[in-house]
Design a protein around this motif. Structure first.
Motif, mmCIF file in Angstrom:
data_model
loop_
_atom_site.group_PDB
_atom_site.id
_atom_site.type_symbol
_atom_site.label_atom_id
_atom_site.label_comp_id
_atom_site.label_asym_id
_atom_site.label_seq_id
_atom_site.Cartn_x
_atom_site.Cartn_y
_atom_site.Cartn_z
ATOM 1 N N ARG A 107 -65.173 98.596 -57.026
ATOM 2 C CA ARG A 107 -64.614 99.237 -55.018
ATOM 3 C C ARG A 107 -65.360 98.601 -54.158
ATOM 4 O O ARG A 107 -64.766 98.868 -53.589
ATOM 5 N N TRP A 125 -63.128 96.690 -50.868
ATOM 6 C CA TRP A 125 -62.836 97.164 -49.720
ATOM 7 C C TRP A 125 -63.328 96.141 -48.565
ATOM 8 O O TRP A 125 -63.401 95.957 -47.908
ATOM 9 N N LYS A 126 -65.322 96.388 -49.168
ATOM 10 C CA LYS A 126 -65.917 95.480 -48.154
ATOM 11 C C LYS A 126 -65.619 93.643 -48.200
ATOM 12 O O LYS A 126 -66.358 93.037 -47.066
ATOM 13 N N SER A 144 -60.418 93.278 -49.323
ATOM 14 C CA SER A 144 -60.372 94.309 -47.702
ATOM 15 C C SER A 144 -60.861 93.920 -46.598
ATOM 16 O O SER A 144 -59.493 94.183 -45.288
ATOM 17 N N THR A 172 -57.230 99.885 -57.697
ATOM 18 C CA THR A 172 -57.672 99.701 -56.397
ATOM 19 C C THR A 172 -57.805 97.849 -56.129
ATOM 20 O O THR A 172 -57.095 97.514 -54.768
ATOM 21 N N VAL A 202 -55.259 95.887 -53.238
ATOM 22 C CA VAL A 202 -55.200 94.780 -51.991
ATOM 23 C C VAL A 202 -54.153 93.602 -52.292
ATOM 24 O O VAL A 202 -53.740 93.401 -51.055
#
Length: 774
Positions: A448, A452-453, A456, A535, A539
């Protein structure tokens, strides 16, 4: 039947008077017995015949009775013989038993175990024949003597072993003796508990030195010197083979039993000392001890069969069921650095290799409660790895576009999954229980974070201050001018992040399958990476949406320019309008870049095309409604522009490509449906509004839209006055078709769409109109 009989008589004539056709019974009897005397003679002959038959029957009965008497005597003789044989055999057995018991008692006192081993088995076998005679006092007495001799032998043999190998002190000098070797043969015949007691005492005495040398307070007992434990047992096993290898029967597997008991003792002692000194356990020290221990377990598997583990704490591995995982690989082969999707192997799944080490975990199981040290270490390492990925991306920037290979996947994702696989394999060698579940939780956390880091977090941001364009500048822009918000590098970065997310999505699915293979069957249900796969799907969706928004926003000024033009002042139909040229220019700028960078993930390029069409076409129609009022010539020009845009959109998936591919049917259907509606709107605008009934009916037929709002917009485009619009709207409501019976009240009514033949005819008429105007 009579005819057949007559026919047979004709073919085979009979001399029997009975077969004659004129046969007379009375005449025939008179012929045979002409007088009464003839009759009497016949009766006498019959009586004589009955007499002879009765005589024969009597003789037969006498013969049968004689045979029965003979066989009865034979049966009696057979029974007598059988009883005699049984009596002789029983007497012989009794003699053997009595003599054997006497000899057994004498040999036991003299410790003649070699002779006792053979004799005892024979005595036991003979005694089994007398089980049904135990009611006889003498037989019962012999049986009790045998049991007493067995008990005495057992106690005597145990005493001999205790004397030879005392529990306290050193072993008796001189090593094993032939007496003890023969005693082991006797123990095989005695109660199994005697054999187990001998084995237990011998192994305990043999390992007594080990417990002293590696006491908890000794320096060599700690994990950093665990090699010395295994070196000690290796020496002891060699010493045993040289001194005592021939003393115990081979089927006792004493060497393996010593090794197994050593493992049990070692596991207990290591668990005890690790509980006491838990704060001193570091991950490197723990992994060192586990590696040395698993190497030793592998050595045991090569040396022994594991036949003595049936009653132990470690069970032999069972053959796993055939797996349907298409990504299985042979764990015993060379480990690859990545979990790679092999599409060619999806239709022929490989079977997992059957584990061949029955000693796996026999010692290393004690490390499992302390594997949290390893899990915490991996948590820390993965956190540092993610931070390094973030720092490297900021320092080095996005990867260079690699259009020739279908776009670049971020190298950090491969590094992440390589590390994941290394951890997974290493942890599965340590434990297949709860630590694997804990490691899976760590994997989920950093999947995850990576999404995200790294993904995204590095998507280009859309800003409102990107420098808007005026209508004048838009209409004057030339080919090659920069209008799109995102630069070439930013478009490539978005595609790269999309491709990376797609790779992570597929590889995460494989990771889940691998984890389920390596964990205990009872824990498989707790491994679920669906949330992490979702997730990465988010993206991917966000990346596609960014690409769509960028191209859509680039086309907005052109559509705004279209709606601001004075279409009622257009005097002639020419080439396509400048706003169409602008839209085509932006499409030709963006789409080839996106297509080339998504060549390895073609399905997502198709999604981009579909989403853009679903966004652009409704927006185009909305701007079309803003073009008011429109003259006849202006409507014709807009119709030409709409057709040009339609052709460009149909060609959008392969625009600017040297290889022309047919657009996906799902995409073509969306474009044809949407742009045909735009064409029909313009055709309605071009149609005269007099007489009103014909105009309204034509609108309903062409657009199949019963919304008064849409009809109002058409009237605005035609430039009708409000008074004219009111009468038109009232007529429109009157001419609407009645809803089907039983249908619920709705604000709008959907009419059936035109057939493909009607659609084709309209398109041909439109093309003729455009050619005529050109």
């Amino acid at each position: 039947c009579l005819q057949e009989e007559e026919l047979s008589l004709e073919v085979f004539p009979s001399q029997d008077p009975l077969d004659r056709a004129d046969f007379n019974a009375v005449e025939y009897i008179n012929t045979l017995f002409p007088t009464e005397q003839a009759l009497e003679e016949a009766q006498k002959a019959i009586q004589q015949l009955f007499g002879k038959i009765k005589d024969i029957k009597d003789k037969a009965e006498k013969s049968e009775q004689m045979v029965k008497e003979i066989t009865r005597d034979i049966k009696q003789l057979d029974h007598a013989k059988r009883h005699l044989t049984t009596s002789i055999t029983t007497l012989n057995h009794l003699h053997m038993l009595a003599g054997g018991v006497d000899s057994l008692e004498a040999m036991t006192r003299r410790r003649q175990y070699g002779e006792v081993a053979n004799l005892l088995q024979g005595v036991v076998n003979v005694l089994e024949h007398f089980n049904k005679y135990m009611g006889i006092p003498q037989i019962r007495q012999l049986s009790e003597r045998v049991k007493a001799a067995q008990n005495e032998l057992g106690q005597q043999i145990l005493a001999d072993f205790e004397e030879a190998f005392p529990s306290q002190g050193t072993k008796r000098p001189g090593g094993p003796s032939n007496v003890l070797r023969d005693a082991c043969l006797v123990a095989n015949v005695l109660d199994p508990r005697i054999k187990q007691e001998i084995i237990k005492k011998f192994i305990k005495q043999h390992l007594s030195e080990y417990l002293v040398l590696f006491q908890e307070n000794q320096d060599v007992a700690w994990l950093d010197k665990i090699d010395r434990r295994y070196a000690w047992i290796k020496r002891q096993l060699v010493d045993y083979e040289e001194k005592y290898g021939r003393m115990f029967p081979p089927e006792w597997c004493m060497t393996e039993r010593i090794a197994v008991e050593f493992c049990h003792v070692t596991r207990t002692e290591l668990a005890k000392i690790m509980r006491t000194r838990a704060k001193e356990i570091e991950v490197k020290l723990l992994l060192f001890a586990i590696q040395r221990t698993t190497n030793f377990e592998g050595l045991l598997a090569k040396r022994f069969s594991g036949c003595t583990l049936a009653d132990g704490t470690v069970k032999k591995p069972e053959v796993p069921p055939p797996s349907t995982n298409p990504f299985l690989e042979d764990e015993t082969g060379t480990e690859t650095d990545e979990i790679v999707i092999e599409k060619s192997d999806t239709d022929r799944p490989k079977k997992p290799k059957v584990p061949d080490n029955p000693f796996h975990g026999i010692v290393s199981k004690c490390f499992e409660p302390h594997l949290y040290v390893y899990i915490e270490s991996q948590d820390k390492n993965l956190g540092e790895l993610i931070d390094r990925f973030v720092a490297d991306f900021k320092a080095q920037g996005p990867p260079k576009p690699n259009v020739d290979e279908g776009g670049a996947v971020l190298p950090s994702c491969a590094d992440l999954f390589v590390y994941y696989k290394k951890c997974m394999v290493q942890c599965s060698q340590l434990s297949t229980g709860e630590p694997m579940i804990a490691l899976t939780t760590i994997f989920q956390k950093y999947l995850r974070e990576y999404a995200w880091k790294i993904l995204s977090g590095n998507l280009p941001k859309t800003t409102s201050s990107s420098g808007g364009l005026t209508i004048t500048s838009l209409l004057k822009e030339k080919e090659g001018s920069e209008v799109a918000k995102f630069t070439f590098e930013e478009l490539c970065l978005i595609c790269s992040i999309l491709s990376t997310a797609e790779y992570c999505l597929a590889t995460t699915q494989q990771l889940e399958e691998k984890l389920k293979e390596k964990v205990d069957a009872s824990l498989m249900e707790r491994i679920n990476l669906t949330g992490e796969m979702d997730t990465f799907s988010i993206v991917i969706s966000n990346s596609i949406q960014l690409l769509v928004q960028d191209l859509d926003a680039a086309c907005d000024p052109a559509l705004t320019a279209m709606s601001k033009m004075q279409w009622q002042n257009v005097e002639h139909v020419g080439d396509q309008s400048p706003y169409v040229t602008s839209v085509i220019l932006h499409i030709k700028q963006n789409v080839p870049i996106i297509r080339d960078n998504l060549a390895s993930t073609r399905k997502y390029f198709t999604q981009f095309c579909i989403k853009f069409a679903n966004s652009f076409i409704p927006k185009f129609i909305n701007h079309l409604f803003k073009c008011k009022p429109i003259s006849m010539v202006g409507a014709e020009q807009l119709l030409l522009d709409t057709h040009s845009l339609k052709m460009v959109l149909l060609d959008l998936p392969s625009i600017g490509s040297q290889v022309v591919r047919k657009a996906p049917a799902s995409y073509t259907k969306i474009v044809v449906k949407g742009m045909t509606r735009a064409e029909m709107i313009l055709k309605v605008v071009m149609a005269p509004h007099e007489p009103p009934v014909v105009f309204v009916d034509n609108y309903i037929k062409l657009l199949a839209d019963c919304s008064t709002d849409t009809f109002q917009k058409i009237l605005d485009m035609k430039g009708l006055k409000r008074s004219e619009q009111s009468s038109m709207l009232e007529l429109f409501r009157q001419r609407l078709p009645a809803p089907p019976s039983g249908a619920e009240n709705t604000s709008s009514l959907s009419l059936s769409a035109p057939t493909p033949e009607q659609e084709s005819s309209r398109i041909r008429k439109l093309e003729k109109l455009i050619k005529k105007r050109l």
